[in-house]
Enzyme design. Sequence first.
Site, short mmCIF file in Angstrom:
data_model
loop_
_atom_site.label_atom_id
_atom_site.label_comp_id
_atom_site.label_asym_id
_atom_site.label_seq_id
_atom_site.Cartn_x
_atom_site.Cartn_y
_atom_site.Cartn_z
N GLU A 158 0.75 -1.26 0.03
CA GLU A 158 0.06 -0.03 0.09
C GLU A 158 0.83 1.15 -0.05
O GLU A 158 0.71 1.90 1.14
CB GLU A 158 -1.03 -0.13 1.22
N GLU A 313 -6.62 -7.82 -0.20
CA GLU A 313 -7.09 -7.79 1.05
C GLU A 313 -8.46 -7.18 1.11
O GLU A 313 -8.87 -6.35 0.39
CB GLU A 313 -6.29 -6.73 1.98
C1 GAL Z 1 -4.17 -2.20 4.94
C2 GAL Z 1 -2.91 -2.80 5.15
C3 GAL Z 1 -2.82 -4.05 6.13
C4 GAL Z 1 -3.59 -3.71 7.25
C5 GAL Z 1 -5.10 -3.62 6.77
C6 GAL Z 1 -6.24 -3.38 7.85
O1 GAL Z 1 -4.19 -1.01 4.70
O2 GAL Z 1 -2.28 -3.15 4.07
O3 GAL Z 1 -1.59 -4.26 6.53
O4 GAL Z 1 -3.29 -2.73 8.13
O5 GAL Z 1 -5.24 -2.40 6.08
O6 GAL Z 1 -7.21 -3.00 7.48
#
Ligand code: GAL
Length: 675
Positions: A158, A313
Site C-alpha cells: 500500500e 486484502e
Molecule cells: C491495509 C494494510 C494491512 C492492514 C489492513 C487493515 O491498509 O495493507 O497491513 O493494516 O489495512 O485493514
Amino acid sequence: MAGKTVSRLWPATPAGIAYGGDYNPEQWPEEMRQQDLALMAEAGVNFLTVGVFSWAALEVSPGVFEWGWLDRVMDDLAGAGIAADLATATASPPPWFSHANPQTLPVRADGTKLWWGSRQAFCPSSPIYREAAVHLAGEIARRYASHPALAMWHVHNEYGCHNSACYCDVSAGAFRAWLAERYGELKALNEAWGTAFWSQRYTAWDQVIPPRRTGTFANPGQQLDWARFCSEELLACCRAEIAVLKEVTPDIPVTTNMMSLFKPLDYQRWADHLDVISNDHYLLNFLERPEADLSLSGDLMRSLAGGPWWLMEHSPSAVNWQPFNLAKAPGQLVRNSLTHVARGADAVGFFQWRASRAGAEKYHSAMLPHAGRDTKVWREVVNLGANLASLSEVAGSRVESKVAIVHSWDSWWAAELDAHPTMALDVAGHIRAWHSALWDMNVTTDIVSPDSNLGGYDLVIAPNLYLLTDEQASNLAAFVRGGGTAVVTYFSGIVDSDDHVRLGGYPGMLRELLGVVVEEFFPLAPGETVRLSDSSSGSVWSELGRADGAEVVAEFAEGPVAGCPAITRNAFGSGSAFYLATHLTGDDLLAFARRVVAQAGVRPVADTPKGVEAVRRSSPDASYLFVLNHTGQPAEVEVDGVELLSGERVEGTLRVAAGAVGVVREERPSAAVRS
Ligand code: GAL
C-alpha cells in the site's frame, strides 16, 4: 471492455481462483505452524502473502540477515501446495534503520517530523531509504528466486498509505529536479504556474519549494505539480524494487496492492508497471452505500488491469481503523468476496490469516478469530473456500461493459484544489453517485482514463472532468461523433493541463461538443437545492449559461439563473452529448441515468429487484451470471443453467436467499450479453 488491452505476466500458481491472505508468522511461535497449515487446508487456502512487515525480522541489523525462519515458512508453504505472494518487506523500516538515519523520516507540510513507532516512516525521496529498500528486495529475490513456493512478488505494501507526501529538504530537492525535467527552464515553470500573479516569479531554482504551510492559498500550479510529483516519486520507489526483482526473476510476476480510489496515487500511470493489478478494499461505513463502492472498486481494478485482477486484502468482518468498526452480518463475508469475483477478481485475499494478540491491529478481524474455529467468521471462511473451489472454471473469464465513467487523477487533483467556486465539489463522491445509479440498473461500468480508447463503449459519463487536455477533449468528441452517447457534468473541461482557464466561455474545449456556453458559475449554498423545469432538483451547482445549438431538456426553474439550461442534449456527428449544469442525486439521478442508458441502447445484465446486483463474466465457451442479494428478502431472477455453488440445475428461475449469492453457468445467455 474497450479501455485497455494489455498482456501481463500472471502467477503460475495457484490454479483456479486464488484464496488466502496476509500471513504474519513472525508474530507467532513456530510450533503453531502445523496447526495453521491444517486449518488452511480445511479452509481451502491456496495462496498467502508473506513477509509484508518482516524487515526487522529479516535484516536484524544493517546487512545482517536471519533467513532461517522465512526459509522454513516458504518450505512449509511449498509442502502444503500453497503459493507465496512474497513481499519485499520494505513497507516498514525497522527502528534501527530510522534511528541510524533520522534524515529519512517524513515531514508534513507544517514541518512536523513523523517518527518511527508505527509504519511507513520514510521519505519517498530519500536515497538512503531507496537504496536500503532495493538492497533488501534484491537479497530476498536472490534468496528465494527458485523456491517452489514463490508465485508472485508483492512489492512493498500500500504505497503512500501513511506517507504519500513528504515536505522535507530532500523532497524539495527531488521536486526541483522533477520540475527541471518537466519544464527545462524556469521561464516555462513560471508560465505554467502563472507566477505573474501575487509576485510569485522565481528567479533561481533553489527558490522553488514544495507547497509547505503558507499564509493563504498556495499557487495552484505548484500544488498540482506537487500531487503529480508525489505520485511519481512513490512510483519511482516501486519501480526501483521491480527493477531488481526483474533482474533476478524475470518470469515471476510483480504486484503492489492498490487502495481503490486512493487520491494521492495516479493508478492509471502505475498500472503499466505492474504485471498483476491487485487491490485492497475495505467497506467504508461513512459512505451511503458501502456495498456499491465495493463494486466500484472492482470495476476500477478491472479497468486498470484490462482483465482479471487480484483482491489482495479485505476484512473478514470489522476493521480497527474507522471511528466505529462495524462487524459484518452473517453471510456478508461470502457475499462481499463474491462481489469482487463477479467484477473480475481471480483472487480473494484477506487481511489477515490469524487475529493478532498484540499490536495496533489486534481488534481487526482475521480469518481465524481470537475465539478460534467455533465461530461465525471461521465457518464462513471455510464456506467461502468451498465456494471458490466450485467457481474455479470462472477464473480467466472477463467482464464486458458498454458504459465507461471517465476519470483522471490529474483532473481530480486540480478540481479539488482550494480557492474554487465551492468546497462541496467531491469528485470521488460524484463518481460514486453515477456508478451507484448504474449499479442499481445492473449496468456494468468501466472506469477509464480520458486518454483511453473509448471506441467499444456506447455510453461515456464524464463527472466533473475539470482538467482536460486538447487530446482528451478530441477523444471525447470523436467518441460522440462516431455515434456514442456522452454525459458531461458541471465544472468539466474548464482548464488545461496547467490548470489555466480556457477562455471564451465555459466549458472551454467542450463548448462545441455540448452546444452550450456558460458565462458565470452560481454554486449553491450548503444544503440548498434548486428546482428544475422537469420537476427534478439539483444541488451543489447552478450556472448562468445558454444553449448554443443544444436542445434544452430542462431549465433552472427558480433562483437567480431561472430560465438557463440545467440539462441539455446536443446532437453531434452521429451521436449525442448531454450536459448537466447541476448536481442530480437520488431518484432524480436514477431517472436521468435510465434515460441516457436507454438512449445509448445499453441493456442491463438482468432485471432484478432493488438491491439485488447482477453481473456477468464470460469466456469464449461460457457465461456466468452472478446474482448478489444485498437485501433482507429472498429474490428471484430469470435464468437457465447450472448454479455452481450448489451444483443444482436452474430452470427458468433462480432463487437467491436473503443476503446470499447465486452463480449460474448460463445455458441461454440472455440477449443482453450479446448486445
Ligand atoms: C491495509 C494494510 C494491512 C492492514 C489492513 C487493515 O491498509 O495493507 O497491513 O493494516 O489495512 O485493514
